[in-house]
Design a protein around this motif. Sequence first.
Motif, PDB file in Angstrom:
ATOM      1  N   PRO A 139      80.350 126.651  40.232  1.00  0.00           N
ATOM      2  CA  PRO A 139      81.702 127.224  40.292  1.00  0.00           C
ATOM      3  C   PRO A 139      82.713 126.240  40.879  1.00  0.00           C
ATOM      4  O   PRO A 139      83.849 126.147  40.419  1.00  0.00           O
ATOM      5  N   SER A 140      82.290 125.470  41.887  1.00  0.00           N
ATOM      6  CA  SER A 140      83.255 124.548  42.499  1.00  0.00           C
ATOM      7  C   SER A 140      83.666 123.437  41.533  1.00  0.00           C
ATOM      8  O   SER A 140      84.783 122.934  41.605  1.00  0.00           O
ATOM      9  N   ASP A 141      82.763 123.049  40.618  1.00  0.00           N
ATOM     10  CA  ASP A 141      83.155 122.044  39.623  1.00  0.00           C
ATOM     11  C   ASP A 141      84.304 122.572  38.769  1.00  0.00           C
ATOM     12  O   ASP A 141      85.263 121.851  38.471  1.00  0.00           O
ATOM     13  N   HIS A 142      84.200 123.826  38.375  1.00  0.00           N
ATOM     14  CA  HIS A 142      85.260 124.435  37.564  1.00  0.00           C
ATOM     15  C   HIS A 142      86.537 124.578  38.383  1.00  0.00           C
ATOM     16  O   HIS A 142      87.632 124.241  37.922  1.00  0.00           O
ATOM     17  N   LEU A 143      86.394 125.077  39.602  1.00  0.00           N
ATOM     18  CA  LEU A 143      87.583 125.291  40.426  1.00  0.00           C
ATOM     19  C   LEU A 143      88.329 123.993  40.690  1.00  0.00           C
ATOM     20  O   LEU A 143      89.559 123.951  40.701  1.00  0.00           O
ATOM     21  N   MET A 144      87.585 122.921  40.909  1.00  0.00           N
ATOM     22  CA  MET A 144      88.212 121.633  41.186  1.00  0.00           C
ATOM     23  C   MET A 144      89.067 121.196  40.006  1.00  0.00           C
ATOM     24  O   MET A 144      90.199 120.732  40.173  1.00  0.00           O
ATOM     25  N   LEU A 145      88.527 121.344  38.818  1.00  0.00           N
ATOM     26  CA  LEU A 145      89.290 120.977  37.630  1.00  0.00           C
ATOM     27  C   LEU A 145      90.478 121.915  37.452  1.00  0.00           C
ATOM     28  O   LEU A 145      91.582 121.477  37.096  1.00  0.00           O
ATOM     29  N   ALA A 146      90.274 123.194  37.725  1.00  0.00           N
ATOM     30  CA  ALA A 146      91.372 124.152  37.605  1.00  0.00           C
ATOM     31  C   ALA A 146      92.497 123.770  38.566  1.00  0.00           C
ATOM     32  O   ALA A 146      93.680 123.787  38.207  1.00  0.00           O
ATOM     33  N   LEU A 147      92.116 123.397  39.765  1.00  0.00           N
ATOM     34  CA  LEU A 147      93.111 123.027  40.780  1.00  0.00           C
ATOM     35  C   LEU A 147      93.923 121.820  40.321  1.00  0.00           C
ATOM     36  O   LEU A 147      95.160 121.822  40.352  1.00  0.00           O
ATOM     37  N   LEU A 148      93.217 120.794  39.871  1.00  0.00           N
ATOM     38  CA  LEU A 148      93.915 119.580  39.435  1.00  0.00           C
ATOM     39  C   LEU A 148      94.796 119.865  38.228  1.00  0.00           C
ATOM     40  O   LEU A 148      95.928 119.383  38.129  1.00  0.00           O
ATOM     41  N   LEU A 149      94.285 120.663  37.333  1.00  0.00           N
ATOM     42  CA  LEU A 149      95.047 120.983  36.135  1.00  0.00           C
ATOM     43  C   LEU A 149      96.298 121.785  36.506  1.00  0.00           C
ATOM     44  O   LEU A 149      97.395 121.528  35.990  1.00  0.00           O
ATOM     45  N   ALA A 150      96.147 122.731  37.428  1.00  0.00           N
ATOM     46  CA  ALA A 150      97.294 123.530  37.857  1.00  0.00           C
ATOM     47  C   ALA A 150      98.335 122.651  38.539  1.00  0.00           C
ATOM     48  O   ALA A 150      99.545 122.833  38.351  1.00  0.00           O
ATOM     49  N   ILE A 151      97.872 121.668  39.308  1.00  0.00           N
ATOM     50  CA  ILE A 151      98.830 120.750  39.939  1.00  0.00           C
ATOM     51  C   ILE A 151      99.601 119.994  38.858  1.00  0.00           C
ATOM     52  O   ILE A 151     100.830 119.896  38.892  1.00  0.00           O
ATOM     53  N   GLY A 152      98.861 119.497  37.874  1.00  0.00           N
ATOM     54  CA  GLY A 152      99.505 118.738  36.811  1.00  0.00           C
ATOM     55  C   GLY A 152     100.480 119.591  36.016  1.00  0.00           C
ATOM     56  O   GLY A 152     101.617 119.186  35.746  1.00  0.00           O
ATOM     57  N   LEU A 153     100.060 120.793  35.665  1.00  0.00           N
ATOM     58  CA  LEU A 153     100.907 121.645  34.824  1.00  0.00           C
ATOM     59  C   LEU A 153     102.136 122.135  35.590  1.00  0.00           C
ATOM     60  O   LEU A 153     103.240 122.167  35.039  1.00  0.00           O
ATOM     61  N   SER A 154     101.960 122.480  36.866  1.00  0.00           N
ATOM     62  CA  SER A 154     103.134 122.944  37.610  1.00  0.00           C
ATOM     63  C   SER A 154     104.127 121.800  37.782  1.00  0.00           C
ATOM     64  O   SER A 154     105.344 121.993  37.700  1.00  0.00           O
ATOM     65  N   GLY A 155     103.588 120.596  37.990  1.00  0.00           N
ATOM     66  CA  GLY A 155     104.481 119.444  38.102  1.00  0.00           C
ATOM     67  C   GLY A 155     105.218 119.192  36.803  1.00  0.00           C
ATOM     68  O   GLY A 155     106.434 118.981  36.780  1.00  0.00           O
ATOM     69  N   LEU A 156     104.483 119.239  35.714  1.00  0.00           N
ATOM     70  CA  LEU A 156     105.103 119.017  34.409  1.00  0.00           C
ATOM     71  C   LEU A 156     106.186 120.059  34.127  1.00  0.00           C
ATOM     72  O   LEU A 156     107.254 119.737  33.606  1.00  0.00           O
TER      73      LEU A 156
END
Lengths: 242, 509
Positions: A139-156
């Motif tokens: 689960p943490s592997d998925h969450l880590m990617l979700a976190l990074l992706l959310a950072i990228g998308l919110s920034g974009l």
Amino acid sequence: MSIASILFAALFYLAAITLAGGLAYRIADYARTPAPLKIPTTPAPTTTGGVVFRMAREVFLFESLFKSNLWIWLFSILFHFGLALVLLRHLRYFTEPVWSWVVLLQPFGTYAAFPMVIGLAGLWARRFLVERIRYISTPSDHLMLALLLAIGLSGLSMKWLVHTDVVALKTFFLGLMRFDVEPLPASGLLYLHLGLVATLMLIFPFSKLLHAPGVFFSPSRNQVDNPREKRHLAPWAAEMEK
Amino acid sequence: MAAEITAPAYRVIPIVPALKPDAMEGVKPFVASEKIQDALGFPGTLPDDWHERAIAKMGELLKKYRSLKVYLDACVHCGACTDKCHYFIGTQDPKNMPVARQDLLRSVYRRYFTLPGKLFPKLVGARDLTKEVLDEWYSYYHQCSECRRCSVFCPYGIDTAEITMAARDILDAVGYGQKYSNEIIGKVHTIGNNLGLPGPALENTMEGLEEDVKEDTGIDVRFPIDVQGAEVLLITPSADFFAEPHIDSLIGYAKVFHAAGVSWTLSSMSSEAANFGLFIGNYEQMRKVALRIRQAALDLGVKRIIVGECGHAWRVAYSFWNTLAGIGAGADDPYALMLQKQLDQRHKQPTHICEYTWDLIQRDALKFDKTKNDHLVITFHDSCNVARASRMGDEPGGQFDIPRNIIRAVANNFVDMDENTIREKTFCCGGGGGLLTDDLLDLRVKGALPRMEALQAVVDSHGVNYLAAICAICKTQFSKTLPYYGFNMRMIGGVHQLVSNAIILENKQ
Ligand code: SF4
Ligand code: SF4
């Protein structure tokens, strides 16, 4: 002064201290732990210069990953280099006047968020689509990617859809660096972005993100191949000869 | 375990196989008896407080080995290593994927040694150490040959072999040792070699060999033992003294020494190059085995130590002897200097027999009749420990080139297998790392699959009929597993067996 400004100021101080302190502790811990045996994966360089070159190829080109799996390599390169450019671009919020090379990077940094997000999406897709990788994912592997992706998308989104008052934002961060809390622009998207970044900073020293400092301490990559020429002895092993 | 062991089918295109969860569940080698464990100073059986002892041992190893600590922390579960292990390819059991194998230990590490694992075990894949977990370790850490293939492909160089060694060390510390490896280490401590062959038996064998070679060639080639003041001490795997095809390479070394006119000797006290202390990941055991060689070198007063064809032995000799026993150069402590002053430092200490022979060939000191090998079409299997954990000669990669150079110098027909299965990417024979025991035969046959596929390809395309290797374990493993894949077991042989075939000898006084 809004409550949010004060809360975020506190959060970022906490995150910065945790990140710096946690990483310093980890690095000291790795450095302190001896590598009692010579275990470079051979063929390995026979000189220190050669090892520096090998490490540089690993860190900048992901050489071993390239040998291993082109898809993972491609997505990783997109993500990491995208992220690096994005991070460098963000230096403009912490420097006044903005360093000239950061100014030069600005156009690349702006678009680098796209490869970063594509890389992350690719890596995440593999966790679902490739049976072997699905099997090893926690689960943490998925969450880590979700976190990074959310950072990228919110920034974009803030860059291209819902603009934020970047001048005020910069004032906030410059203030933090002087231990002075300036008002943070009120924006839900910005709060989200900053909150996620702080979360990432907080978990960094406790997670698999330790691969960043870890790679420099990997004995199979950072050792010189010279065991016959030079005696290599860990302090605890030397005790046995007393 | 299946009643009858059969080879898995070749993959039509060598793609990654689908997963077969738990295909090898419960497959494990015999557990060491109390007596065997006692002899090495390990607990004889699982003590009541095994749980505390296991966690304490893990904590100790985390302090002693940077590799373990960094490797347990750094893995990002990228999956790049998942399809690189021959045991995974051959068994399709997902727990034989290198990262999954590491995770068996990592999950416990996270639970007891990291904050997120203590707080949110489910989230980060942490779990308690239970007896079931311990059994799982015993099973799957004995399905890894510590071949390091996965470490070549990992972006952080994570070497599953290091994790396997740590796991086995923990298992030994709680009285859960492996019979095969630990029994053998015990024999080395008491008798001096893996086979438990005593000095007189060894002398007889050597005399027999002298007669055989005399009969074959008409030349008096010596096989000396315990000769005080000889120039060279030969340390070779004890399988070379009696097993087929190993013995033919021993004859090859003797002929090379004869042709070079150098005085050499074996030691009856230290008649073993193999060091299974490596396999069980135990520094003290590995050191104790290596110290016999130091002692033999000091006692016999030799100038040079040469190591015979053996993969993991060459890793230990090349990479660790200097550390463990001061056999090498560049020391400044009195302990190591005692021996290093005695050794002739114009030579690399220790020297691999292939380095020695290749050096003579380059200096035109050996003569060959290459046509003697014309009935053979030869390919070369890089043994994992030589390929990925050692070197020969001055240049990185010499461990690949020097044996091939020797083969080309003594034979006319040589062809390499697929480039993704040789040199640093070589596939393990399937029997390394302490798994060369009949109670694991099923695993060994399956683990040989990728190598057999590559071999089949050159057999079909070039008519290869000789698989050369420089490792005692590879030789035994292939003798046993080749027939499962429809090959003749005599296809496997040493590099010095080829040298022996072709070398032209003269009688020396
Ligand atoms: S060291 Fe070899 S046998 Fe062990 S997991 Fe890695 S590839 Fe497999
Ligand atoms: S390649 Fe390395 S980092 Fe990736 S999953 Fe395997 S061990 Fe982990």
